[in-house]
Design an enzyme around this catalytic site. Structure first.
Site, PDB file in Angstrom:
ATOM      1  N   TYR A 144      -0.530   0.053   4.253  1.00  0.00           N
ATOM      2  CA  TYR A 144      -0.060  -1.014   3.346  1.00  0.00           C
ATOM      3  C   TYR A 144      -0.250  -0.568   1.896  1.00  0.00           C
ATOM      4  O   TYR A 144       0.690  -0.588   1.098  1.00  0.00           O
ATOM      5  CB  TYR A 144      -0.814  -2.328   3.598  1.00  0.00           C
ATOM      6  CG  TYR A 144      -0.755  -3.248   2.410  1.00  0.00           C
ATOM      7  CD1 TYR A 144      -1.851  -3.393   1.550  1.00  0.00           C
ATOM      8  CD2 TYR A 144       0.418  -3.917   2.093  1.00  0.00           C
ATOM      9  CE1 TYR A 144      -1.773  -4.187   0.433  1.00  0.00           C
ATOM     10  CE2 TYR A 144       0.499  -4.724   0.963  1.00  0.00           C
ATOM     11  CZ  TYR A 144      -0.606  -4.848   0.135  1.00  0.00           C
ATOM     12  OH  TYR A 144      -0.532  -5.627  -0.981  1.00  0.00           O
ATOM     13  N   SER A 178      -0.623  -4.084  -6.200  1.00  0.00           N
ATOM     14  CA  SER A 178      -1.925  -4.555  -5.711  1.00  0.00           C
ATOM     15  C   SER A 178      -3.040  -3.651  -6.198  1.00  0.00           C
ATOM     16  O   SER A 178      -2.834  -2.446  -6.382  1.00  0.00           O
ATOM     17  CB  SER A 178      -1.905  -4.557  -4.170  1.00  0.00           C
ATOM     18  OG  SER A 178      -3.209  -4.680  -3.656  1.00  0.00           O
ATOM     19  N   LYS A 221       2.522   0.375  -1.381  1.00  0.00           N
ATOM     20  CA  LYS A 221       2.477  -0.108  -2.777  1.00  0.00           C
ATOM     21  C   LYS A 221       2.440   1.074  -3.738  1.00  0.00           C
ATOM     22  O   LYS A 221       3.143   1.115  -4.740  1.00  0.00           O
ATOM     23  CB  LYS A 221       1.252  -1.012  -2.993  1.00  0.00           C
ATOM     24  CG  LYS A 221       1.322  -2.341  -2.270  1.00  0.00           C
ATOM     25  CD  LYS A 221       2.471  -3.205  -2.766  1.00  0.00           C
ATOM     26  CE  LYS A 221       2.470  -4.578  -2.124  1.00  0.00           C
ATOM     27  NZ  LYS A 221       3.634  -5.405  -2.508  1.00  0.00           N
TER      28      LYS A 221
END
Ligand code: WQD
Length: 350
Positions: A148, A124, A152
């Site tokens: 989050y 991302s 990643k």
């Protein structure tokens, strides 16, 4: 090739399944359906007139993951499975780290055991943290501003270490910008659980009257109209980027990151205007305070993907809004089928 798609029932996963099947690949889908519905895969089969195995499995169940690899000749993996709500990750970080990172470690372990070294990872643009400038290119420094995003970033680091330990690996890290839109059929699309976190699903639910109005998170950013600017990319363009990445990784060993974005930014107000034009519906909104953690501008320099993958986003904002509207207006309750609705209605009566 036979490709295993983890999280294949999800928004980007299901669109990628369609493109893979239509390109002649065989696929297997592994999904725990914690944030998706089996109905999305029924519609993938309907759209492609192809069938494929579906494993309702959690990546944390190592024995079950091993069984998938022992039963099938898997040649590559596209790894979408993971939790992805920024706000929720701040509330329950341990759950995010365990689900996203432990699940990936188990997948890597089993892939190595079965000599499967071709991996496309769903990363991302959030790994760029607060970018020092825009447009953003792959060599920019990486950081994360929420759990989050940290999952990643950590997974990208883990995959780099895995390659250093075993040069058989061929890995593409695909850094998505803002995926929106839906397949032109309107049969599959984004179906968030509960209140949408992201702009486009929120706008489309307002447009069908499911939500009353959009709150614009701040109009005092240093952008042309003061609202946040993002690089929105059609989910079908994004899905096609995965096919190109798959073709690329079988030609080299190593780890390469690619930005998948259009290279153009649009503000929140521009998106509202584009959606109103595409749908013919007004989108009532109010200006509210900034959302904590938001940045003013974020859009990609997509040159590396064009140069090395032969991929470039083709669809524009108008297509993205028309396809979002078609999906939402044809599926006001998302993938909740009549069966789901009837079951829910019957529980209400009892
Ligand atoms: C877009 C713009 C908001 C909702 C997130 C994740 C990122 C990635 C994509 C997974 C911003 C504004 C939004 C609303 C608003 N996800 N907005 N009202 O924050 O750029 O990226 O989704 O990989 O990791 O961070 O996307 O759609 O939430 O916001 O005004 O109700 O819309 O402020 O400017 P974002 P978004």
């Amino acid at each position: 090739m036979t490709i295993l798609i983890t999280g294949g029932a999800g928004y980007i996963g299901s669109h990628t399944c369609v493109e893979l099947l239509n390109s002649g690949h065989d696929i297997l889908v592994l999904d725990n359906f914690s944030n998706s519905r089996p109905e999305s895969l029924d519609r993938v089969k309907e759209l492609t007139n192809k069938s494929f195995k579906i494993y309702k499995i959690d990546l944390l169940d190592k024995a079950a993951v091993e069984k998938v690899f022992s039963e099938n000749e898997i040649e590559a993996v596209i790894h979408f499975a993971g939790l992805k709500a920024v706000g929720e990750s701040v509330e329950i970080p341990v759950h995010y780290y365990h689900n996203n990172i432990t699940g990936t470690l188990i997948l890597i372990d089993v892939m190595q055991k079965y000599n499967v070294f071709n991996l496309v990872f769903s990363s991302s643009a959030t790994v760029y943290g607060i970018p020092q400038q825009v447009p953003i290119s792959e060599e920019f420094s990486l950081s994360a501003t929420n759990p989050y995003g940290r999952t990643k970033l950590m997974i990208e680091e883990i995959l780099n270490d895995v390659y250093v330990s075993n040069n058989n690996w061929s890995i593409a890290l695909l850094r998505y910008f803002n995926p929106i839109g839906a397949h032109e059929s309107g049969l599959i699309g984004e179906d968030p659980n509960g209140l949408p976190n992201n702009l486009m699903p929120f706008i489309s639910q307002v447009s069908i009257g499911k939500l009353s109005e959009l709150k614009v998170f701040g109009n005092d950013y240093t952008t042309p109209d003061g609202t946040g600017v993002r690089d929105y990319i059609h989910v079908v363009d994004l899905a096609k980027g995965h096919l190109k990445a798959l073709e690329k990784i079988v030609t080299f060993n190593g780890v390469e990151a690619y930005n998948l974005g259009t290279g153009k930014g649009y503000s929140v107000l521009e998106m509202i205007d584009a959606f109103e034009k595409a749908s013919g519906r007004k989108v009532p909104y109010v200006i509210g305070p900034r959302r904590p953690g938001d940045i003013a501008e974020c859009f990609a320099k997509p040159d590396k993907a064009e140069r090395e993958l032969g991929w470039k986003a083709e669809k524009g904002i108008k297509d993205m809004c028309i396809d979002s509207w078609k999906w939402q207006s044809q599926n006001p309750e998302g993938f909740q089928t009549n069966e789901h609705r009837n079951k829910y209605a019957s529980t209400l009566k009892s």
